[in-house]
Design a protein around this motif. Structure first.
Motif, PDB file in Angstrom:
ATOM      1  N   VAL A 691       0.913  -0.709   0.009  1.00 54.84           N
ATOM      2  CA  VAL A 691      -0.112  -0.122   0.023  1.00 54.84           C
ATOM      3  C   VAL A 691       0.770   1.085  -0.302  1.00 54.84           C
ATOM      4  N   ILE A 692       0.660   2.066  -1.256  1.00 51.64           N
ATOM      5  CA  ILE A 692       1.384   2.685  -1.347  1.00 51.64           C
ATOM      6  C   ILE A 692       0.895   4.354  -2.352  1.00 51.64           C
ATOM      7  N   ASP A 693       1.084   5.317  -1.913  1.00 54.50           N
ATOM      8  CA  ASP A 693       0.521   6.227  -2.364  1.00 54.50           C
ATOM      9  C   ASP A 693       0.929   6.609  -3.931  1.00 54.50           C
ATOM     10  N   LEU A 694       0.773   6.199  -4.705  1.00 51.74           N
ATOM     11  CA  LEU A 694       1.727   6.443  -6.233  1.00 51.74           C
ATOM     12  C   LEU A 694       1.283   7.497  -7.483  1.00 51.74           C
ATOM     13  N   THR A 695      -0.156   8.269  -7.321  1.00 56.07           N
ATOM     14  CA  THR A 695      -0.974   8.545  -7.898  1.00 56.07           C
ATOM     15  C   THR A 695      -0.229  10.605  -7.005  1.00 56.07           C
ATOM     16  N   ASN A 696       0.104  10.871  -6.172  1.00 55.48           N
ATOM     17  CA  ASN A 696       0.810  12.061  -5.617  1.00 55.48           C
ATOM     18  C   ASN A 696      -0.691  12.474  -5.204  1.00 55.48           C
ATOM     19  N   ASN A 697      -2.230  12.027  -4.927  1.00 59.76           N
ATOM     20  CA  ASN A 697      -3.167  12.248  -4.185  1.00 59.76           C
ATOM     21  C   ASN A 697      -3.587  12.412  -2.570  1.00 59.76           C
ATOM     22  N   ALA A 698      -2.114  11.594  -2.063  1.00 55.40           N
ATOM     23  CA  ALA A 698      -1.701  11.265  -0.273  1.00 55.40           C
ATOM     24  C   ALA A 698      -2.894  10.452  -0.397  1.00 55.40           C
ATOM     25  N   GLN A 699      -4.032   9.794  -1.317  1.00 53.47           N
ATOM     26  CA  GLN A 699      -4.285   8.347  -1.131  1.00 53.47           C
ATOM     27  C   GLN A 699      -3.621   6.830  -1.460  1.00 53.47           C
ATOM     28  N   PRO A 700      -3.658   5.855  -0.914  1.00 49.81           N
ATOM     29  CA  PRO A 700      -2.494   5.251  -1.235  1.00 49.81           C
ATOM     30  C   PRO A 700      -3.268   4.140  -2.334  1.00 49.81           C
ATOM     31  N   GLU A 701      -2.617   3.792  -3.114  1.00 50.19           N
ATOM     32  CA  GLU A 701      -3.354   2.751  -4.038  1.00 50.19           C
ATOM     33  C   GLU A 701      -2.244   0.919  -3.239  1.00 50.19           C
ATOM     34  N   ILE A 702      -3.121   0.172  -3.914  1.00 55.76           N
ATOM     35  CA  ILE A 702      -3.271  -0.970  -3.680  1.00 55.76           C
ATOM     36  C   ILE A 702      -2.158  -2.038  -5.033  1.00 55.76           C
ATOM     37  N   ILE A 703      -1.172  -2.705  -4.786  1.00 55.68           N
ATOM     38  CA  ILE A 703      -0.002  -3.187  -5.335  1.00 55.68           C
ATOM     39  C   ILE A 703       0.187  -4.636  -4.700  1.00 55.68           C
ATOM     40  N   LEU A 704      -0.613  -5.387  -5.780  1.00 61.55           N
ATOM     41  CA  LEU A 704      -0.790  -6.934  -5.910  1.00 61.55           C
ATOM     42  C   LEU A 704       0.110  -7.381  -6.569  1.00 61.55           C
ATOM     43  N   THR A 705       1.297  -8.355  -6.406  1.00 60.71           N
ATOM     44  CA  THR A 705       2.221  -9.057  -8.257  1.00 60.71           C
ATOM     45  C   THR A 705       1.836 -10.269  -7.058  1.00 60.71           C
ATOM     46  N   ILE A 706       1.534 -11.459  -8.198  1.00 65.43           N
ATOM     47  CA  ILE A 706       0.955 -12.642  -8.449  1.00 65.43           C
ATOM     48  C   ILE A 706       2.793 -13.619  -9.048  1.00 65.43           C
ATOM     49  N   SER A 707       3.179 -14.092  -7.790  1.00 68.83           N
ATOM     50  CA  SER A 707       3.789 -15.115  -8.482  1.00 68.83           C
ATOM     51  C   SER A 707       2.877 -16.151  -9.301  1.00 68.83           C
ATOM     52  N   ALA A 708       4.018 -16.819 -10.308  1.00 68.98           N
ATOM     53  CA  ALA A 708       2.952 -17.358 -10.971  1.00 68.98           C
ATOM     54  C   ALA A 708       3.256 -19.014  -9.960  1.00 68.98           C
ATOM     55  N   ALA A 709       3.309 -19.461  -9.486  1.00 68.65           N
ATOM     56  CA  ALA A 709       2.842 -21.329  -8.430  1.00 68.65           C
ATOM     57  C   ALA A 709       1.353 -20.165  -7.826  1.00 68.65           C
ATOM     58  N   GLU A 710       1.705 -18.885  -7.617  1.00 75.15           N
ATOM     59  CA  GLU A 710       0.286 -18.422  -7.104  1.00 75.15           C
ATOM     60  C   GLU A 710      -0.999 -18.625  -8.022  1.00 75.15           C
ATOM     61  N   ILE A 711      -0.455 -18.114  -9.598  1.00 74.24           N
ATOM     62  CA  ILE A 711      -1.690 -17.955 -10.351  1.00 74.24           C
ATOM     63  C   ILE A 711      -1.785 -20.252 -10.263  1.00 74.24           C
ATOM     64  N   ALA A 712      -0.600 -20.992 -10.676  1.00 69.62           N
ATOM     65  CA  ALA A 712      -0.728 -21.944 -11.016  1.00 69.62           C
ATOM     66  C   ALA A 712      -2.135 -23.303  -9.414  1.00 69.62           C
ATOM     67  N   SER A 713      -1.573 -22.173  -8.052  1.00 66.78           N
ATOM     68  CA  SER A 713      -2.406 -22.650  -6.935  1.00 66.78           C
ATOM     69  C   SER A 713      -4.399 -22.804  -7.643  1.00 66.78           C
ATOM     70  N   LEU A 714      -5.174 -21.289  -8.003  1.00 65.47           N
ATOM     71  CA  LEU A 714      -6.131 -21.351  -8.499  1.00 65.47           C
ATOM     72  C   LEU A 714      -6.679 -22.618  -9.601  1.00 65.47           C
ATOM     73  N   ASN A 715      -6.248 -22.879 -10.953  1.00 72.14           N
ATOM     74  CA  ASN A 715      -6.453 -24.230 -11.559  1.00 72.14           C
ATOM     75  C   ASN A 715      -4.862 -23.965 -12.348  1.00 72.14           C
ATOM     76  N   LYS A 716      -5.605 -25.130 -12.512  1.00 75.77           N
ATOM     77  CA  LYS A 716      -4.675 -25.912 -13.762  1.00 75.77           C
ATOM     78  C   LYS A 716      -4.867 -25.547 -15.015  1.00 75.77           C
ATOM     79  N   PRO A 717      -4.069 -24.795 -15.421  1.00 76.83           N
ATOM     80  CA  PRO A 717      -3.592 -23.909 -16.375  1.00 76.83           C
ATOM     81  C   PRO A 717      -3.957 -25.005 -17.825  1.00 76.83           C
ATOM     82  N   THR A 718      -4.930 -25.426 -18.654  1.00 74.39           N
ATOM     83  CA  THR A 718      -4.584 -25.857 -19.710  1.00 74.39           C
ATOM     84  C   THR A 718      -3.535 -25.965 -21.057  1.00 74.39           C
ATOM     85  N   PRO A 719      -3.511 -26.754 -21.982  1.00 74.47           N
ATOM     86  CA  PRO A 719      -2.432 -26.819 -22.137  1.00 74.47           C
ATOM     87  C   PRO A 719      -2.451 -25.530 -23.983  1.00 74.47           C
TER      88      PRO A 719
END
Length: 790
Positions: A691-719
């Motif tokens: 959580v950090i202010d990136l737009t300079n409006n004194a309100q924090p933005e939310i940054i979500l970084t997702i790893s490949a393992a986390e994405i894979a845990s959601l479902n098994k991707p098709t070939p």
């Protein structure tokens, strides 16, 4: 004899015994009579006992009733006034000093008889008929306009006595009252005066308003205010009054004044759940906000007070924290706030409550000075003033050097300055005496106000001023007298360059510009050539981004132009950053040897040690080139989505829906209905966010970084999906605004785009995104105008 007597006894008793039949008849009659007498006796006893109990109960009840009436009579005679209906005149219950309840019309009539004016009633609760505040005014003598002056506040509560409650009109009794006198004139005009004046004339208060929305509870807050003309503007002033329902009393909590006519307001400043009272005393471009917190008091009639957040003393035994407070007290709000953010990061994102309050007060001022500095000013002197108040020393110098007219106008500003800019430059030099830009402004102010001789004397005794900086400041001083349009030696800025790097096997001298050309390009042992494609650089005034359309070097001595513009003269070294297959980062130092501009593409030629062989692995970030002064990495402390949900439940619900849609659009998860919030929270709740202010409006933005393992845990991707997403093992990032809108995402059809880092650029207030694309790196900054990263 003894034996005879023993023998005669049975006989005698037998002879004296009646006949059995006679005995039965005689026994029956007395037995019936005894039963009747016994029953009558029992009934009589029961009746007597019941009467006794009834008398006792009645007596006890009467005693309790009379005791209760006595208590009411002692503590609140009005509560037993209904008995007067049934009592003769000589036995009426005296009400003592308590006023008899009155209707609102009777109250108003009584005030009119005293030559007082009743104001509009203000409710104390949702039901205005139960209680209200009544302002009482008085006509001012020799007055032409706005002649009603507030003299008293009264609180009335509806009478609950049967005698009055049954009436067609509501009756009220006076619960409490507070005499009112306006603040003294010396207090009202004090924000404009260096030396306080002793003017004891009270100024009139003319209006009463109830603060609405989000005020601290329990209780009701009122604002009493008046207005005083001052030149073309008007001061607003007044008192803040608190009604305490638990003690049924009115308390004057604070006197306030505002030179710009702004009224106090309750707003969230410290983020502790209770709003603070903010009084705006800003004068011109000089921000001054007083923030008061509600604090408990161990007093029966005054359980709370308004306590100002001050910067007078440091609550942390930290030299950096103390220095930050020092420059904040001088008015350098933004540099102080940036410093405090760094200190807070060192303390793992947690500061003591009092320290956090001081930081929030500084942040509030910084927001104002930033907004002012970002405006487009018609006057150069106003622009410089706004820049210096915000601590933008370099930008202000650019305006000063832009033209002789600017220099003369700014000199007039410095001459008229009443220690505002002097205090700021002096405080900045105390913290860091070696900053050439601050030295320049201190010398300019000194020259304008005390003469050029004082400025030169001060410059000569500075221990670490370089020869180039001394000559540069001499050129600035000459501009004050209108001598020349350029400094004798241009100010040399450090190199600030960001780009993409790749090794090359050879370099041809004729293809590159060198300051000492013609000269052969040669390598020493264990060195290789690197070609850096520049993504962005700072020319000493601003950041320029590729493609470089307006970069027009002179036809003669172009190499010298690039060396000066890029800052290579003072700092020719550049870092070569590579990532190994295990995620480890390795940095080599190379030296810039030559420059090349072809079309709109700017390249550098650098020599340095050989980088590892696996740097071209598509699963790893591309090698990055940057100079030492270019970027300052920013790494906010992560929290989990679950923790963020506790702070902002509604925002997280919207965010998870946006994230899932982005995953579907990038085909990371199958299309279809979005899972329920509970299902998504179960799968994503442990994912880290920043959580950090990136737009300079004194309100924090939310940054979500997702790893490949986390994405894979959601479902098994098709070939099919795996085949199209060759970059799947790389992390991906999505950024949501404070309005829960996606303002940046790596989940696009362009699978080669990745957010590499967040950085602070030198001379730029807002943060930047370092984004890796298919062929290079680029710096993205938030555009206030277009509301997007560009």
């Amino acid at each position: 004899m003894a034996n005879r007597s023993r023998k005669l006894t049975p006989k005698a008793s037998k002879q004296n015994q009646p006949h059995a039949g006679v005995m039965k008849r005689v026994a029956k009659k007395p037995q019936k009579k005894l039963k009747r007498e016994s029953w009558l006796s029992s009934m009589l006893a029961m009746s007597t006992t019941g009467c006794a109990y009834a008398i006792l109960l009645t007596s006890a009840s009467l005693i309790m009733v009379f005791a209760w009436i006595s208590v009411l009579f002692i503590f609140n005679p009005d509560q037993v006034s209904w008995l007067n209906k049934f009592l003769p005149a000589w036995a009426q219950i005296p009400l003592g000093n308590h006023e008899r309840p009155q209707t609102l019309k009777q109250i108003q009539l009584d005030l009119s008889k005293k030559n007082q004016i009743f104001g509009k009633t203000l409710p104390l609760h949702q039901d205005a008929e139960n209680s209200f505040l009544l302002p009482v005014f008085q006509q001012r003598a020799n007055c032409q306009s706005d002649c009603k002056e507030l003299v008293e506040l009264r609180v009335y509560e509806r009478s609950e006595e049967l005698e009055f409650k049954s009436q067609s009109e509501n009756y009220y009794y006076l619960a409490t009252k507070l005499p009112v006198t306006g603040p003294e004139e010396s207090f009202v005009i004090s924000p404009l005066l260096e030396d306080p004046q002793d003017i004891n004339i009270p100024l009139p208060l003319t209006q009463v308003q109830r603060f609405q929305g989000g005020t601290p509870s329990p209780g009701v807050w009122f604002n009493l205010r008046g207005q005083r003309q001052q030149g073309t503007g008007a001061f607003a002033y007044g008192h803040v009054i608190y009604y305490n329902p638990e003690r049924t009393n009115l308390l004057q909590m604070l006197s306030w004044t505002s030179p710009n006519g702004q009224l106090p307001k309750w707003q969230q400043v410290t983020g502790d759940g209770t709003k603070e009272l903010v009084v705006d005393q800003t004068v011109g471009l000089e921000p001054h906000l007083q923030v008061y917190q509600v604090k408990p008091l161990k007093l029966f009639f005054k359980p709370i007070q308004l306590e100002a957040i001050t910067l007078k003393s440091s609550v942390l035994k930290d030299s950096g924290y103390q220095n930050a407070l020092s420059i904040a007290r001088s008015g350098l709000w933004t540099p102080a706030f940036e410093w405090l953010k760094f200190i807070k990061k060192q303390h793992k994102g947690v500061l003591p409550e009092a320290a956090q309050a001081q930081m929030d007060l500084i942040r509030l001022h910084s927001q104002l000075t930033k907004t002012q500095a970002q405006k487009n000013w018609a006057s150069p002197s106003q622009e410089v003033l706004a820049d210096l108040i915000d601590g933008r020393w370099e930008k202000a110098l650019q305006v000063f050097e832009a033209s002789p007219h600017n220099a003369q106008e700014i000199a007039i500003l410095l001459k008229a300055d009443e220690k505002r800019l002097w205090n700021r430059t002096a405080a900045a030099l105390r913290v860091n005496p070696n900053r050439p830009e601050v030295q320049a402004w201190f010398a300019l102010i000194l020259a304008v106000q005390q003469g050029e001789g004082h400025a030169n004397s001060w410059l000569k005794v500075q221990p670490k001023i370089t020869k180039d900086n001394f000559v540069y400041i001499q050129g600035l001083l000459a501009r004050l007298k209108g001598e020349g349009t350029k400094s004798q030696i241009s100010f040399t800025h450090p190199s600030q360059i960001v780009g993409t790097v790749q090794p090359i096997t050879q370099a041809t001298s004729t293809e590159w510009l060198q300051p000492n050309s013609p000269a052969d390009l040669k390598l020493t042992d264990n060195q290789v050539w690197y070609q850096v494609e520049v993504s962005a650089f700072n020319d000493g005034k601003r950041w320029l981004n590729s493609p470089f359309e307006n970069l027009n070097p002179p036809k003669t001595d172009a190499a010298k132009f690039f060396w000066k513009t890029l800052g290579i003269t003072s700092d020719p070294e550049i870092q070569i950053v590579v990532w190994l297959s295990n995620g480890e980062q390795k940095i080599n130092i190379a030296v810039i040897k030559a420059v090349q501009l072809r079309g709109k593409v700017l390249r550098l030629l650098a020599a340095g040690p050989k980088i590892p062989e696996n740097q071209n692995d598509v699963l790893q970030p591309k090698p990055l080139a940057l100079t030492n002064a270019a970027l300052e990495w920013v790494q906010p402390s992560p929290i989990t989505l679950q923790q963020l949900h506790q702070q902002n439940p509604q925002g997280v619900k919207v965010m998870l829906s946006s994230v899932w849609q982005s995953l579907q659009q990038s085909r990371e998860v199958p299309a279809g209905a979005i899972p329920s919030f509970e299902q998504m929270q179960e799968k994503l709740g442990d994912w880290p966010v920043q959580v950090i202010d990136l737009t300079n409006n004194a309100q924090p933005e939310i940054i979500l970084t997702i790893s490949a393992a986390e994405i894979a845990s959601l479902n098994k991707p098709t070939p099919g999906i795996q085949g199209k997403n060759i970059e799947q093992p790389r992390d991906r990032t999505i950024i949501l605004s404070d309005n829960n809108e996606v303002i940046y995402t790596d989940f696009t059809r362009n699978y080669l785009q990745r957010l590499s880092a967040i950085a602070k650029l030198s001379g730029v207030q807002s943060l930047a995104l370092l984004v890796e694309n298919a062929h290079n790196y680029s710096l993205w900054r938030w555009s206030e105008k277009n509301q997007r990263f560009e």
